[in-house]
Write a protein that holds these residues in place. Structure first.
Motif, PDB file in Angstrom:
ATOM      1  N   LEU A   5       0.865  -1.181   0.000  1.00  0.00           N
ATOM      2  CA  LEU A   5       0.000   0.000   0.000  1.00  0.00           C
ATOM      3  C   LEU A   5       0.898   1.226   0.000  1.00  0.00           C
ATOM      4  O   LEU A   5       1.747   1.392   0.886  1.00  0.00           O
ATOM      5  CB  LEU A   5      -0.905   0.010   1.233  1.00  0.00           C
ATOM      6  N   LEU A   6       0.712   2.088  -0.986  1.00  0.00           N
ATOM      7  CA  LEU A   6       1.537   3.293  -1.114  1.00  0.00           C
ATOM      8  C   LEU A   6       0.731   4.506  -0.677  1.00  0.00           C
ATOM      9  O   LEU A   6      -0.295   4.837  -1.275  1.00  0.00           O
ATOM     10  CB  LEU A   6       1.993   3.459  -2.564  1.00  0.00           C
ATOM     11  N   ASP A  37      -1.751  -1.778  11.828  1.00  0.00           N
ATOM     12  CA  ASP A  37      -3.093  -2.354  11.737  1.00  0.00           C
ATOM     13  C   ASP A  37      -3.320  -3.158  10.466  1.00  0.00           C
ATOM     14  O   ASP A  37      -4.356  -3.812  10.327  1.00  0.00           O
ATOM     15  CB  ASP A  37      -4.135  -1.230  11.810  1.00  0.00           C
ATOM     16  N   LEU A  38      -2.363  -3.113   9.539  1.00  0.00           N
ATOM     17  CA  LEU A  38      -2.470  -3.886   8.300  1.00  0.00           C
ATOM     18  C   LEU A  38      -1.196  -4.718   8.113  1.00  0.00           C
ATOM     19  O   LEU A  38      -0.396  -4.482   7.211  1.00  0.00           O
ATOM     20  CB  LEU A  38      -2.672  -2.954   7.100  1.00  0.00           C
ATOM     21  N   ASP A 393     -10.868  -7.983  -0.564  1.00  0.00           N
ATOM     22  CA  ASP A 393     -10.206  -9.213  -1.022  1.00  0.00           C
ATOM     23  C   ASP A 393      -8.742  -8.971  -1.381  1.00  0.00           C
ATOM     24  O   ASP A 393      -7.908  -9.872  -1.227  1.00  0.00           O
ATOM     25  CB  ASP A 393     -10.948  -9.785  -2.231  1.00  0.00           C
ATOM     26  N   TRP A 394      -8.442  -7.788  -1.879  1.00  0.00           N
ATOM     27  CA  TRP A 394      -7.053  -7.487  -2.255  1.00  0.00           C
ATOM     28  C   TRP A 394      -6.142  -7.604  -1.037  1.00  0.00           C
ATOM     29  O   TRP A 394      -5.073  -8.217  -1.102  1.00  0.00           O
ATOM     30  CB  TRP A 394      -6.961  -6.088  -2.861  1.00  0.00           C
ATOM     31  N   TYR A 395      -6.569  -7.045   0.071  1.00  0.00           N
ATOM     32  CA  TYR A 395      -5.763  -7.118   1.285  1.00  0.00           C
ATOM     33  C   TYR A 395      -5.696  -8.555   1.812  1.00  0.00           C
ATOM     34  O   TYR A 395      -4.628  -9.055   2.170  1.00  0.00           O
ATOM     35  CB  TYR A 395      -6.329  -6.205   2.362  1.00  0.00           C
ATOM     36  N   GLU A 396      -6.836  -9.223   1.843  1.00  0.00           N
ATOM     37  CA  GLU A 396      -6.887 -10.558   2.416  1.00  0.00           C
ATOM     38  C   GLU A 396      -6.059 -11.556   1.620  1.00  0.00           C
ATOM     39  O   GLU A 396      -5.578 -12.543   2.154  1.00  0.00           O
ATOM     40  CB  GLU A 396      -8.339 -11.042   2.485  1.00  0.00           C
ATOM     41  N   ILE A 403      -3.119 -12.020  10.485  1.00  0.00           N
ATOM     42  CA  ILE A 403      -3.809 -10.792  10.809  1.00  0.00           C
ATOM     43  C   ILE A 403      -3.925 -10.674  12.319  1.00  0.00           C
ATOM     44  O   ILE A 403      -4.284 -11.613  13.016  1.00  0.00           O
ATOM     45  CB  ILE A 403      -5.210 -10.763  10.179  1.00  0.00           C
ATOM     46  N   ARG A 404      -3.646  -9.453  12.811  1.00  0.00           N
ATOM     47  CA  ARG A 404      -3.775  -9.226  14.254  1.00  0.00           C
ATOM     48  C   ARG A 404      -5.232  -9.215  14.665  1.00  0.00           C
ATOM     49  O   ARG A 404      -6.105  -8.800  13.923  1.00  0.00           O
ATOM     50  CB  ARG A 404      -3.134  -7.885  14.623  1.00  0.00           C
ATOM     51  N   ALA A 405      -5.489  -9.640  15.890  1.00  0.00           N
ATOM     52  CA  ALA A 405      -6.862  -9.661  16.404  1.00  0.00           C
ATOM     53  C   ALA A 405      -7.329  -8.247  16.678  1.00  0.00           C
ATOM     54  O   ALA A 405      -6.539  -7.391  17.035  1.00  0.00           O
ATOM     55  CB  ALA A 405      -6.928 -10.490  17.661  1.00  0.00           C
TER      56      ALA A 405
END
Length: 405
Positions: A5-6, A37-38, A393-396, A403-405
């Motif tokens: 992510l830019l 967070d990401l 979906d792109w992130y997942e 992934i943090r809770a």
């Protein structure tokens, strides 16, 4: 493949790299917050170098788009992405302060439709009777449906005090009175340049969609007979002189550039002043402002492209004042931007500054820890907005870890 992510920052009128804090402090702070967070993706930051905030907005957007494309191509090549236009490993959040947010929105619109909003209307023939129309009902010639194969892929456009719907009249009432005489003196040397804000005159260009103006090149004003008033059938022509004085003030307000009122610089080069006013003049093209916001809302609905704006609001340090043009405006109701009313306009959130005493000071000190007590909250709220836009979906599909809770 771990995706990227830019976060791309764009300064506003007469700004530069230092707009976002000393040594890019805010850009790195926000990057760290978002990255925490990401965790499945890389989060990078880039700041668009200082650029000439003058001349035609479309040309400025074109230069920025080319620069951004090269940056993203470099990242895609380094990642070995096989099909960056179909399945990009890089997505971009465009983050603009003030006029930089308009550059960002216009870039996203061009990339997704290849038809810019800028130049799609003629402010000289706007009908003042249509003020009641909303951003969704006003456009008569809507851009085509967004193209999901845009490259670079813009995941969101985030403005910081960007006047997407114009600058609040209270800015002039509260912050410009002290500059009025200086602005008037400077503008008296420029003549009647109402064409800058879309009013017709002489050689004025009437169709911006078919012909681009050269940077700093303005048409000559129309000649008038003795005693004839400047009336072209629109509200713009009737108050062209006032608009020019207000425009000069807005130019300073839009970027907080006190140097704008350097009369020596203005008198040395009339083209310098007129060209910078041309750049800021987009803030007075009301129909374009509406169309731009409406299209960004459509981008969010159709493609999930985020659209938000953090607008400054004065707090405890500001007082109320009675002014003829806007009536009484309470101190805690004073904002730099015109705020959306009933029409959808994206995610607008207030950024309260309890230290600033006027709108312009709040506007230019958004990223200053010393002068903006709400700096930390604003950064966390911006983080939350960006993270929300990445729940897709792109992130997942990035394989960057758990992934943090």
């Amino acid at each position: 493949m771990k995706k990227t992510l830019l976060l791309c920052f764009i300064h506003g009128f007469k700004g530069g790299e230092s707009t976002f804090g000393d040594n890019y402090a805010f850009t790195e702070h926000l990057r760290q917050l978002v990255a925490a967070d990401l965790p499945k993706i890389n989060v990078n930051v880039v700041v668009y170098p200082r650029y000439e905030t003058r001349g035609d907005l479309g040309e400025c957007v074109g230069r920025f788009r080319d620069w951004l494309m090269n940056k993203v191509i470099d990242l895609e090549v380094a990642a070995g992405t096989s099909s960056p236009t179909i399945d990009p490993s890089v997505r971009v959040i465009l983050i603009g302060h003030s006029m930089g947010g308009i550059v960002a929105a216009e870039t996203a619109i061009e990339l997704s439709s290849d038809k810019p909003i800028h130049g799609s209307t003629d402010p000289a023939v706007e009908d003042p009777k249509l003020e009641h129309r909303t951003a969704n009902s006003a456009p008569l010639h809507r851009p085509p449906s967004p193209n999901s194969l845009m490259f670079p892929y813009i995941q969101g456009v985030l403005g910081f005090d960007t006047p997407y719907l114009g600058i609040s009249p209270a800015v002039f009432a509260h912050g410009v009175e002290g500059h009025y005489a200086t602005a008037s003196a400077a503008l008296s040397q420029l003549g009647t340049l109402t064409s800058l804000f879309g009013a017709k005159g002489g050689q004025a260009q009437s169709n911006a969609t078919t012909q681009k103006r050269q940077v700093a090149a303005l048409p000559a004003p129309a000649k008038k007979e003795d005693g004839q008033q400047n009336s072209n059938g629109s509200a713009w022509g009737n108050w062209g002189k006032i608009a020019m004085v207000a425009g000069a003030a807005a130019a300073a307000a839009a970027g907080g550039a006190a140097a704008y009122y350097n009369r020596d610089q203005i008198t040395q080069s009339v083209s310098w002043a007129t060209s910078h006013l041309e750049f800021v003049g987009v803030l007075y093209r009301r129909e374009e402002l509406r169309r731009r916001v409406a299209y960004m809302v459509r981008l969010h609905k159709d493609l999930g492209v985020g659209f938000g704006n953090f607008y400054t609001r004065l707090g405890r340090a500001a007082g109320s004042k009675e002014v003829s043009m806007v009536g009484t405006v309470m101190g805690n109701e004073r904002t730099f931007c015109v705020l959306p009313k009933k029409d959808p306009a994206g995610d607008w959130r207030e950024a309260i500054n309890n230290k600033a005493m006027d709108e312009v000071t709040a506007h230019i000190s958004m990223f200053d820890l010393k002068d903006n007590p709400g700096h930390t909250k604003m950064a966390h709220d911006a983080r939350d907005m960006i993270v929300k836009w990445l729940q897709n979906d792109w992130y997942e599909s990035s394989n960057g870890g758990v992934i943090r809770a």
